[in-house]
Design a protein around this motif. Sequence first.
Motif, PDB file in Angstrom:
ATOM      1  N   TRP A  38     -33.249  93.793 130.319  1.00  0.00           N
ATOM      2  CA  TRP A  38     -34.644  93.674 130.719  1.00  0.00           C
ATOM      3  C   TRP A  38     -34.949  92.329 131.372  1.00  0.00           C
ATOM      4  N   ILE A  39     -34.448  91.240 130.814  1.00  0.00           N
ATOM      5  CA  ILE A  39     -34.711  89.919 131.387  1.00  0.00           C
ATOM      6  C   ILE A  39     -33.521  89.408 132.183  1.00  0.00           C
ATOM      7  N   TYR A  40     -32.346  89.554 131.636  1.00  0.00           N
ATOM      8  CA  TYR A  40     -31.168  88.926 132.235  1.00  0.00           C
ATOM      9  C   TYR A  40     -30.450  89.802 133.248  1.00  0.00           C
ATOM     10  N   GLY A  41     -30.791  91.057 133.335  1.00  0.00           N
ATOM     11  CA  GLY A  41     -30.092  91.953 134.236  1.00  0.00           C
ATOM     12  C   GLY A  41     -28.814  92.482 133.589  1.00  0.00           C
ATOM     13  N   THR A  42     -28.043  93.225 134.344  1.00  0.00           N
ATOM     14  CA  THR A  42     -26.839  93.850 133.797  1.00  0.00           C
ATOM     15  C   THR A  42     -25.577  93.347 134.490  1.00  0.00           C
ATOM     16  N   TYR A  43     -25.636  92.166 135.064  1.00  0.00           N
ATOM     17  CA  TYR A  43     -24.501  91.688 135.848  1.00  0.00           C
ATOM     18  C   TYR A  43     -23.256  91.406 135.016  1.00  0.00           C
ATOM     19  N   LEU A  44     -23.388  91.275 133.700  1.00  0.00           N
ATOM     20  CA  LEU A  44     -22.217  90.977 132.877  1.00  0.00           C
ATOM     21  C   LEU A  44     -21.620  92.214 132.208  1.00  0.00           C
ATOM     22  N   LYS A  45     -22.185  93.374 132.432  1.00  0.00           N
ATOM     23  CA  LYS A  45     -21.729  94.587 131.751  1.00  0.00           C
ATOM     24  C   LYS A  45     -20.275  94.932 132.078  1.00  0.00           C
ATOM     25  N   ASP A  46     -19.815  94.617 133.274  1.00  0.00           N
ATOM     26  CA  ASP A  46     -18.450  94.960 133.668  1.00  0.00           C
ATOM     27  C   ASP A  46     -17.404  94.147 132.921  1.00  0.00           C
ATOM     28  N   ASP A  47     -17.790  93.031 132.334  1.00  0.00           N
ATOM     29  CA  ASP A  47     -16.830  92.200 131.614  1.00  0.00           C
ATOM     30  C   ASP A  47     -16.260  92.891 130.386  1.00  0.00           C
ATOM     31  N   PHE A  48     -16.987  93.871 129.827  1.00  0.00           N
ATOM     32  CA  PHE A  48     -16.441  94.598 128.682  1.00  0.00           C
ATOM     33  C   PHE A  48     -15.170  95.332 129.065  1.00  0.00           C
ATOM     34  N   GLY A  49     -15.125  95.824 130.288  1.00  0.00           N
ATOM     35  CA  GLY A  49     -13.920  96.503 130.753  1.00  0.00           C
ATOM     36  C   GLY A  49     -12.721  95.576 130.750  1.00  0.00           C
ATOM     37  N   LEU A  50     -12.926  94.329 131.126  1.00  0.00           N
ATOM     38  CA  LEU A  50     -11.853  93.348 131.122  1.00  0.00           C
ATOM     39  C   LEU A  50     -11.388  93.041 129.701  1.00  0.00           C
ATOM     40  N   LEU A  51     -12.334  92.860 128.787  1.00  0.00           N
ATOM     41  CA  LEU A  51     -11.970  92.609 127.386  1.00  0.00           C
ATOM     42  C   LEU A  51     -11.234  93.799 126.793  1.00  0.00           C
ATOM     43  N   TYR A  52     -11.705  95.000 127.136  1.00  0.00           N
ATOM     44  CA  TYR A  52     -11.046  96.217 126.675  1.00  0.00           C
ATOM     45  C   TYR A  52      -9.623  96.309 127.235  1.00  0.00           C
ATOM     46  N   LEU A  53      -9.461  95.953 128.495  1.00  0.00           N
ATOM     47  CA  LEU A  53      -8.138  95.973 129.121  1.00  0.00           C
ATOM     48  C   LEU A  53      -7.185  95.001 128.435  1.00  0.00           C
ATOM     49  N   TYR A  54      -7.651  93.777 128.186  1.00  0.00           N
ATOM     50  CA  TYR A  54      -6.814  92.792 127.493  1.00  0.00           C
ATOM     51  C   TYR A  54      -6.397  93.295 126.116  1.00  0.00           C
ATOM     52  N   SER A  55      -7.355  93.782 125.367  1.00  0.00           N
ATOM     53  CA  SER A  55      -7.030  94.234 124.018  1.00  0.00           C
ATOM     54  C   SER A  55      -6.140  95.473 124.045  1.00  0.00           C
ATOM     55  N   SER A  56      -6.307  96.340 125.033  1.00  0.00           N
ATOM     56  CA  SER A  56      -5.444  97.527 125.147  1.00  0.00           C
ATOM     57  C   SER A  56      -4.003  97.127 125.468  1.00  0.00           C
ATOM     58  N   ARG A  57      -3.846  96.128 126.322  1.00  0.00           N
ATOM     59  CA  ARG A  57      -2.489  95.668 126.645  1.00  0.00           C
ATOM     60  C   ARG A  57      -1.798  95.086 125.410  1.00  0.00           C
ATOM     61  N   ILE A  58      -2.553  94.383 124.606  1.00  0.00           N
ATOM     62  CA  ILE A  58      -1.979  93.853 123.365  1.00  0.00           C
ATOM     63  C   ILE A  58      -1.600  94.994 122.436  1.00  0.00           C
ATOM     64  N   MET A  59      -2.447  96.015 122.367  1.00  0.00           N
ATOM     65  CA  MET A  59      -2.145  97.183 121.514  1.00  0.00           C
ATOM     66  C   MET A  59      -0.886  97.898 121.990  1.00  0.00           C
ATOM     67  N   LEU A  60      -0.586  97.808 123.286  1.00  0.00           N
ATOM     68  CA  LEU A  60       0.625  98.427 123.826  1.00  0.00           C
ATOM     69  C   LEU A  60       1.863  97.547 123.642  1.00  0.00           C
ATOM     70  N   GLY A  61       1.683  96.377 123.044  1.00  0.00           N
ATOM     71  CA  GLY A  61       2.813  95.503 122.764  1.00  0.00           C
ATOM     72  C   GLY A  61       3.058  94.426 123.800  1.00  0.00           C
ATOM     73  N   GLN A  62       2.210  94.319 124.799  1.00  0.00           N
ATOM     74  CA  GLN A  62       2.379  93.268 125.802  1.00  0.00           C
ATOM     75  C   GLN A  62       1.917  91.933 125.228  1.00  0.00           C
ATOM     76  N   MET A  63       2.538  90.884 125.694  1.00  0.00           N
ATOM     77  CA  MET A  63       2.210  89.542 125.218  1.00  0.00           C
ATOM     78  C   MET A  63       1.257  88.854 126.202  1.00  0.00           C
ATOM     79  N   PRO A  64       0.113  88.370 125.684  1.00  0.00           N
ATOM     80  CA  PRO A  64      -0.782  87.635 126.576  1.00  0.00           C
ATOM     81  C   PRO A  64      -0.139  86.345 127.062  1.00  0.00           C
ATOM     82  N   TYR A  65      -0.524  85.922 128.229  1.00  0.00           N
ATOM     83  CA  TYR A  65      -0.018  84.727 128.906  1.00  0.00           C
ATOM     84  C   TYR A  65       1.428  84.885 129.384  1.00  0.00           C
ATOM     85  N   GLY A  66       2.126  85.896 128.897  1.00  0.00           N
ATOM     86  CA  GLY A  66       3.497  86.143 129.343  1.00  0.00           C
ATOM     87  C   GLY A  66       3.566  87.404 130.187  1.00  0.00           C
ATOM     88  N   ASP A  67       3.151  88.527 129.593  1.00  0.00           N
ATOM     89  CA  ASP A  67       3.180  89.808 130.296  1.00  0.00           C
ATOM     90  C   ASP A  67       1.965  90.028 131.194  1.00  0.00           C
TER      91      ASP A  67
END
Length: 143
Positions: A38-67
């Motif tokens: 309502w006040i701030y707009g929805t410009y940050l809503k797409d960032d959840f997809g990025l967080l979901y992607l990172y966490s999904s890659r970890i769930m698949l066994g990939q290593m952050p900062y390496g893979d």
Amino acid sequence: MPIKLNQYRSYLTNWKWQLAIFGIIHILIFEVFFETGWIYGTYLKDDFGLLYLYSSRIMLGQMPYGDFALEYPPVALVFMLLPRLISSNPELYSQLFKIEILIFDLIGLWLVTGIARRLDKPFWKTLGIYTLALLAIGPIIVV
């Protein structure tokens, strides 16, 4: 038997009531201002997809900062991963992440109340400043 004005004042000056009132205010801030955009707009809503992607890659066994490249510090991964452990649905993940952030906000509110009690500071002012700070940083805390 009607409640007298002095009883209302004692309720409002009790730190537990003040904490409860500000807790409700924070929940409303999350639901009305941050969730609806309502006040701030929805410009940050797409960032959840990025967080979901990172966490999904970890769930698949990939290593952050390496893979895969990661733009967040290592401790942030813990908080990204918690909602992903519960749900593999991106929509539910974003809702769980928002609830997680709200819970941490309410814990922060409780801690600030404890500090104000120890320092004998007025609760309304202290919790009001905390609430204004929450509004100032806006939805970046819930992405």
